[in-house]
Design a protein around this motif. Structure first.
Motif, PDB file in Angstrom:
ATOM      1  N   MET A   1       0.839  -1.190   0.000  1.00  0.00           N
ATOM      2  CA  MET A   1       0.000   0.000   0.000  1.00  0.00           C
ATOM      3  C   MET A   1       0.878   1.245   0.000  1.00  0.00           C
ATOM      4  N   SER A   2       0.595   2.166  -0.924  1.00  0.00           N
ATOM      5  CA  SER A   2       1.357   3.407  -1.031  1.00  0.00           C
ATOM      6  C   SER A   2       0.465   4.564  -0.583  1.00  0.00           C
ATOM      7  N   ILE A   3       0.699   5.045   0.638  1.00  0.00           N
ATOM      8  CA  ILE A   3      -0.158   6.083   1.197  1.00  0.00           C
ATOM      9  C   ILE A   3       0.359   7.469   0.822  1.00  0.00           C
ATOM     10  N   VAL A   4      -0.518   8.262   0.259  1.00  0.00           N
ATOM     11  CA  VAL A   4      -0.239   9.669  -0.008  1.00  0.00           C
ATOM     12  C   VAL A   4      -1.414  10.468   0.543  1.00  0.00           C
ATOM     13  N   GLU A   5      -1.222  11.775   0.618  1.00  0.00           N
ATOM     14  CA  GLU A   5      -2.338  12.629   1.022  1.00  0.00           C
ATOM     15  C   GLU A   5      -3.065  13.131  -0.213  1.00  0.00           C
TER      16      GLU A   5
ATOM     17  N   ARG B   1     -11.166  21.964   1.467  1.00  0.00           N
ATOM     18  CA  ARG B   1     -10.672  20.626   1.185  1.00  0.00           C
ATOM     19  C   ARG B   1     -10.714  19.700   2.396  1.00  0.00           C
ATOM     20  N   LEU B   2     -10.913  18.411   2.102  1.00  0.00           N
ATOM     21  CA  LEU B   2     -10.823  17.342   3.094  1.00  0.00           C
ATOM     22  C   LEU B   2      -9.576  16.532   2.784  1.00  0.00           C
ATOM     23  N   ARG B   3      -8.707  16.368   3.767  1.00  0.00           N
ATOM     24  CA  ARG B   3      -7.468  15.609   3.580  1.00  0.00           C
ATOM     25  C   ARG B   3      -7.721  14.135   3.897  1.00  0.00           C
ATOM     26  N   VAL B   4      -7.348  13.272   2.971  1.00  0.00           N
ATOM     27  CA  VAL B   4      -7.480  11.831   3.171  1.00  0.00           C
ATOM     28  C   VAL B   4      -6.139  11.196   2.813  1.00  0.00           C
ATOM     29  N   GLN B   5      -5.511  10.559   3.797  1.00  0.00           N
ATOM     30  CA  GLN B   5      -4.254   9.854   3.540  1.00  0.00           C
ATOM     31  C   GLN B   5      -4.579   8.390   3.249  1.00  0.00           C
ATOM     32  N   CYS B   6      -4.297   7.985   2.016  1.00  0.00           N
ATOM     33  CA  CYS B   6      -4.655   6.630   1.592  1.00  0.00           C
ATOM     34  C   CYS B   6      -3.904   6.303   0.309  1.00  0.00           C
ATOM     35  N   ASP B   7      -4.131   5.092  -0.189  1.00  0.00           N
ATOM     36  CA  ASP B   7      -3.617   4.697  -1.494  1.00  0.00           C
ATOM     37  C   ASP B   7      -4.614   5.171  -2.553  1.00  0.00           C
ATOM     38  N   PRO B   8      -4.219   6.035  -3.476  1.00  0.00           N
ATOM     39  CA  PRO B   8      -5.166   6.521  -4.487  1.00  0.00           C
ATOM     40  C   PRO B   8      -5.839   5.403  -5.280  1.00  0.00           C
ATOM     41  N   ALA B   9      -5.169   4.242  -5.390  1.00  0.00           N
ATOM     42  CA  ALA B   9      -5.758   3.122  -6.126  1.00  0.00           C
ATOM     43  C   ALA B   9      -7.026   2.597  -5.456  1.00  0.00           C
ATOM     44  N   ASP B  10      -7.228   2.924  -4.175  1.00  0.00           N
ATOM     45  CA  ASP B  10      -8.404   2.450  -3.453  1.00  0.00           C
ATOM     46  C   ASP B  10      -9.598   3.403  -3.578  1.00  0.00           C
ATOM     47  N   VAL B  11      -9.398   4.552  -4.223  1.00  0.00           N
ATOM     48  CA  VAL B  11     -10.449   5.566  -4.343  1.00  0.00           C
ATOM     49  C   VAL B  11     -11.153   5.430  -5.686  1.00  0.00           C
ATOM     50  N   ASP B  12     -12.463   5.604  -5.705  1.00  0.00           N
ATOM     51  CA  ASP B  12     -13.201   5.620  -6.972  1.00  0.00           C
ATOM     52  C   ASP B  12     -12.597   6.722  -7.853  1.00  0.00           C
ATOM     53  N   PRO B  13     -12.058   6.367  -9.023  1.00  0.00           N
ATOM     54  CA  PRO B  13     -11.330   7.344  -9.835  1.00  0.00           C
ATOM     55  C   PRO B  13     -12.181   8.504 -10.333  1.00  0.00           C
TER      56      PRO B  13
END
Length: 417
Positions: A1-5, A348-360
């Motif tokens: 998992m690659s976490i970015v903000e 803005r809302l900050r979410v630290q996660c793997d972008p691949a897990d977000v609905d594109p």
């Protein structure tokens, strides 16, 4: 998992108007009754997103909510055309654009179950915001449908919760375990304290934070001066806390805890003698986005009002010259949002996660921003006079505009929510 903000900005909706609905928000009250410019507002917001993309950051967005808020109007037994003007104004607010109030977010490294948790804010203190959570929750559950996330409904409305605007996370980096600071209010002179400690503690339990949660009281003086949310006087990023001297009621134990528990903790404090609370609130210096750039340096994305406030600009210049924690400052024009009491960080809302897990569909690039700008240019009203919120023509235009942006992003699941 690659976490970015990822910063998820609220696209400023076609009903953007100045009704002065937010008690304690000085800019909102000052500009009540002024003519708003929804098209310019949305385009300013899109350009802010584009500027962050060009800094090398990952950028997302949330859509405007249905306006008028017909379901809420039905609950109070009326319609937009029949409602008292004050009720109509509460049903036509575009305040969901301030995504910092959408939810509280705890990333996976902080939680016992290794999921990124989001709890939608109930926003129960202000009538115009109290009905937002239903549509916000629908978007959160769609954007973060992956098993990597746990999305929670609102804390019961007896306890006021206004989301990430009263929450800060400090950690060595976005992908490492950190400490989460929940800032609550007690009182603030004539203004209500919007974040209740009971709500903050409930969220910490729901997010399975254990001893990673710290609770701190916001300064009564700051609330009375117009800091209706903590993010008007303090913001954190990585191991850095950027705060006004008078942000917290009792800062010594908070700073001691952060120094003991956050490797590399650094406080960047702005003395009241250099920037008064009044200037900090007028300029929204602390409602800037404090960001870590891909190269590792820290940047502050400020509203242009910071460059135009002499005490604030002087402090920024001194800090940059000192090679302090903040190495770069960018100024962005979000004047339409600022006039209603929301700066770059409110949007803005900050979410630290793997972008691949977000609905594109909720992530943007330049091409998508171009497409959205075209929709805004074609469908958003150029101006809104707050006295005409119940105009049949305006209401039809606003409804059509929202459907156009839903169609442009292929998010038809949100047509009715």
């Amino acid at each position: 998992m690659s976490i970015v903000e990822i910063n998820f900005d609220g696209l400023i909706g076609p009903s953007h108007n100045y009704a002065g609905l937010s008690l304690g928000n000085l800019a909102s009250a000052k500009n009540a009754g002024h003519i708003s410019q929804p098209r310019a507002a949305a385009l300013q917001g899109l350009e802010k997103m584009r500027a962050n993309l060009h800094l090398g950051l990952t950028q997302g967005l949330f859509l405007p909510q249905p306006r008028p808020a017909d379901a809420w109007l039905a609950e109070v037994g009326t319609t937009i055309m029949e409602a008292d003007p004050a009720i109509a104004a509460n049903a036509m607010s575009a305040s969901s654009m301030w995504a910092a109030n959408a939810a509280t977010v705890s990333p996976a490294p902080d939680t016992a179950d290794g999921k990124c948790h989001l709890t939608v804010a109930n926003l129960r203190t202000m009538p115009h915001r109290s009905h937002e959570w239903v549509a916000t929750l629908a978007q959160l559950r769609l954007a973060f449908a992956s098993s990597a996330f746990a999305v929670h409904g609102p804390v019961p409305p007896a306890f006021g919760d206004e989301g990430a605007a009263n929450h800060m996370r400090l950690a060595p980096s976005h992908g490492e375990a950190g400490v989460e600071v929940f800032v609550y209010g007690v009182s603030g002179g004539p203004f209500p304290a919007r974040q209740h400690v009971e709500a903050s503690k409930a969220i910490a339990r729901l997010h399975q934070l254990g001893d990673r949660a710290i609770f701190a009281a916001q300064s009564e003086e700051a609330i009375a001066a117009g800091a209706f949310h903590n993010d008007v006087v303090a913001v954190a990023n990585g191991p850095v806390l950027f705060a006004h001297e008078k942000a917290f009621e009792d800062k010594a134990p908070l700073l001691a805890a952060l120094d003991a528990r956050v490797p590399g903790f650094e406080l960047v404090e702005v003395p009241d003698a250099e920037v008064s609370l009044a200037d900090a609130i007028k300029s929204y210096l602390f409602n800037s986005q404090l960001l870590t750039l891909p190269g590792g340096e820290m940047a502050l994305v400020c509203p242009t009002e910071c460059a135009e406030t002499p005490s604030v600009k002087a402090w920024i210049d001194r800090h940059l010259a000192s090679n302090g924690a903040i190495r770069r400052v960018e100024f962005v024009d979000v004047r339409q949002s600022m006039a209603n009491g929301g700066g770059p960080a409110c949007l803005r809302l900050r979410v630290q996660c793997d972008p691949a897990d977000v609905d594109p569909r909720f992530l943007v690039d330049d091409a998508k921003l171009d497409r959205l700008a075209a929709v805004v240019g074609a469908h958003w009203p150029e101006e809104i006079d707050g006295r005409e919120l119940q105009s049949e023509t305006l209401v039809a235009t606003i409804r059509k505009a929202r459907l156009a942006v839903i169609d442009a992003l292929n998010l038809n699941e949100l047509t009715s929510s």
